[in-house]
Scaffold this active site. Structure first.
Site, short mmCIF file in Angstrom:
data_model
loop_
_atom_site.label_atom_id
_atom_site.label_comp_id
_atom_site.label_asym_id
_atom_site.label_seq_id
_atom_site.Cartn_x
_atom_site.Cartn_y
_atom_site.Cartn_z
CD GLU A 198 72.32 51.04 68.11
OE1 GLU A 198 73.45 51.24 68.56
OE2 GLU A 198 71.36 51.22 68.59
CB CYS A 224 81.13 46.82 67.66
SG CYS A 224 80.26 46.24 69.28
CB CYS A 273 69.59 43.44 75.16
SG CYS A 273 70.57 42.29 76.37
CB CYS A 287 72.93 48.35 79.01
SG CYS A 287 73.19 47.91 77.39
CB CYS A 339 75.43 48.50 72.59
SG CYS A 339 75.59 47.94 74.41
N1 SAH Z 1 75.39 41.17 76.72
C1 SAH Z 1 76.84 41.28 76.38
C2 SAH Z 1 77.17 42.11 75.27
C3 SAH Z 1 76.51 43.59 75.20
S1 SAH Z 1 76.99 44.64 76.12
C4 SAH Z 1 77.58 41.88 77.80
O1 SAH Z 1 76.78 42.31 78.69
O2 SAH Z 1 78.71 41.68 77.91
C5 SAH Z 1 78.81 44.76 76.13
C6 SAH Z 1 79.35 46.00 76.73
O3 SAH Z 1 78.80 47.33 76.28
C7 SAH Z 1 79.33 46.15 78.21
O4 SAH Z 1 80.48 45.59 78.85
C8 SAH Z 1 79.79 47.68 78.18
O5 SAH Z 1 81.20 47.52 77.83
C9 SAH Z 1 79.11 48.35 77.03
N2 SAH Z 1 78.13 49.23 77.57
C10 SAH Z 1 76.66 49.14 77.67
N3 SAH Z 1 76.25 50.23 78.18
C11 SAH Z 1 77.33 51.20 78.47
C12 SAH Z 1 77.22 52.39 78.85
N4 SAH Z 1 76.17 52.92 79.39
N5 SAH Z 1 78.43 53.08 78.63
C13 SAH Z 1 79.68 52.38 78.33
N6 SAH Z 1 79.59 50.97 77.86
C14 SAH Z 1 78.65 50.63 77.98
#
Ligand code: SAH
Length: 349
Positions: free
Chosen positions: A92, A105, A112, A119, A336
């Site tokens: 994505e 982004c 991951c 996440c 994401c």
């Molecule tokens: N692995 C790296 C980059 C990807 S995740 C890291 O962890 O920073 C980056 C961001 O995705 C997280 O910090 C959060 O801001 C967002 N994210 C992931 N799952 C989410 C969710 N369920 N709701 C809101 N933001 C989310």
């Protein structure tokens, strides 16, 4: 099989083209065709001799990304693209039209491995890391999409699926390539890299001495809470993560962003806000509070508006710079990994 040359920097490209004994300006022309003029085939490179174009076409290919699906939010400000690479792996990429410009982004891995509880990207584990060329193909896809409206990509966040620090070398090579004048001449200042707290990666990034903004996904004020929602915390404790962040701010003089997803009854209490203030006290930092995008695969919910505001008020009163993230694209599952999971589900069986 043809060799893919999309993603090579000028040096690697001239090595690949060595058998053709081209003058260096020719190599540069080819790079500019790929990276600036969007050529995906040699026949488009009209300032090259026809014979050379044919020879190159026999030996090489230019692998870009192919659109699988696109979703647009109702307000038209967020668009999400599922892009597929040559082996069928899809990731994505999200375009956010912000008041300060167009932000893209980027995903750095397909899926991951970090296993964060909130996440969606990690639900199916990691398929593989992306190459420098694939990450560049994400950016160029959006760049060409925007060109129709005479717009461009202004800022980039490495905040899509994947952990950039677990794909460190390719991510850095991608950023260097994007920065090259024969590519996008993209300023490091307009790049933010987000990590779940892979401490050795943060120290490596300090050594690069680049004006990249560092984002750290903290999401908890102590080890007990962080251990529960982020398995990475078993390896690098919260104190080590915050210390690495402090040093990053000190060395680069750039404010570190701490991401903090607010999850009802997990990390959203007043005591958590006070503990977080204490933890970040005196750092060149900004806290970005993110009301969780509920993920259907997990039972994690968003706190009430009052509770979110209360959390912010406590941080502010303790002189911690903090903001609540503007919500974009909730209606198209823009957090994401959400889109990819839907796609994988739809394609099962
Ligand atoms: N692995 C790296 C980059 C990807 S995740 C890291 O962890 O920073 C980056 C961001 O995705 C997280 O910090 C959060 O801001 C967002 N994210 C992931 N799952 C989410 C969710 N369920 N709701 C809101 N933001 C989310």
């Amino acid at each position: 099989m043809k060799k893919n040359i999309f993603g090579l920097d000028l040096k690697a490209l001239s090595e690949a083209l060595q058998p053709y004994r081209l003058p260096s300006y020719r190599t540069k022309q080819i790079a500019e065709w790929m990276y600036q003029k969007g050529a995906s085939g040699f026949s488009e490179m009209t300032n090259l001799p026809k014979k050379l174009r044919e020879d190159l076409d026999e030996a090489f290919e230019i692998q870009r990304a192919k659109l699988v699906t696109q979703w647009d939010s109702n307000d038209g400000k967020t668009s999400k693209f599922l892009l597929e690479f040559s082996d069928g792996v899809a990731v994505e990429t999200v375009l956010m039209r912000q008041p300060y410009g167009n932000s893209v982004c980027i995903s750095t891995q397909a899926g991951c491995a970090m296993g964060c509880a909130f996440c969606a990207s990690t639900v199916h584990g990691v398929a593989r890391s992306l190459t420098r060329g694939e990450m560049l193909a994400e950016v160029l896809y959006i760049e060409e999409y925007l060109k129709k409206d005479e717009q461009k990509v202004d800022t980039m966040v490495l905040m899509g699926s994947g952990e950039p620090m677990m794909n460190y070398d390719e991510v850095m090579a991608f950023l260097h390539l994007l920065h090259e004048p024969y590519c996008k001449n993209f300023s490091y200042r307009n790049v933010a890299l987000s990590t779940s707290g892979v401490v050795p990666g943060i120290y490596r990034l300090i050594e690069e001495d680049l004006p990249i903004t560092l984002s750290i996904s903290l999401h908890a004020p102590n080890d007990a809470v962080r251990d529960r929602i982020m398995p990475v915390n078993k390896k690098w404790k919260i104190a080590e993560v915050v210390e690495a962040g402090r040093q990053y701010g000190e060395k680069t003089k750039r404010r570190v962003t701490y991401e903090y997803i607010l999850i009802a009854d997990v990390n959203d209490g007043e005591e958590h806000a006070r503990e977080l203030s204490h933890l970040l006290h005196g750092q060149l930092a900004n806290v970005n509070l993110i009301p969780i995008n509920p993920v259907t695969e997990r039972q994690l919910y968003r706190p009430s508006q009052e509770r979110i505001q209360r959390f912010l008020d406590i941080l502010t009163r303790q002189h911690i710079s903090a903001t609540i993230r503007r919500e974009m694209g909730t209606d198209i599952q823009a957090a994401c990994g959400q889109l990819r999971n839907q796609y994988m589900k739809n394609n099962e069986g």
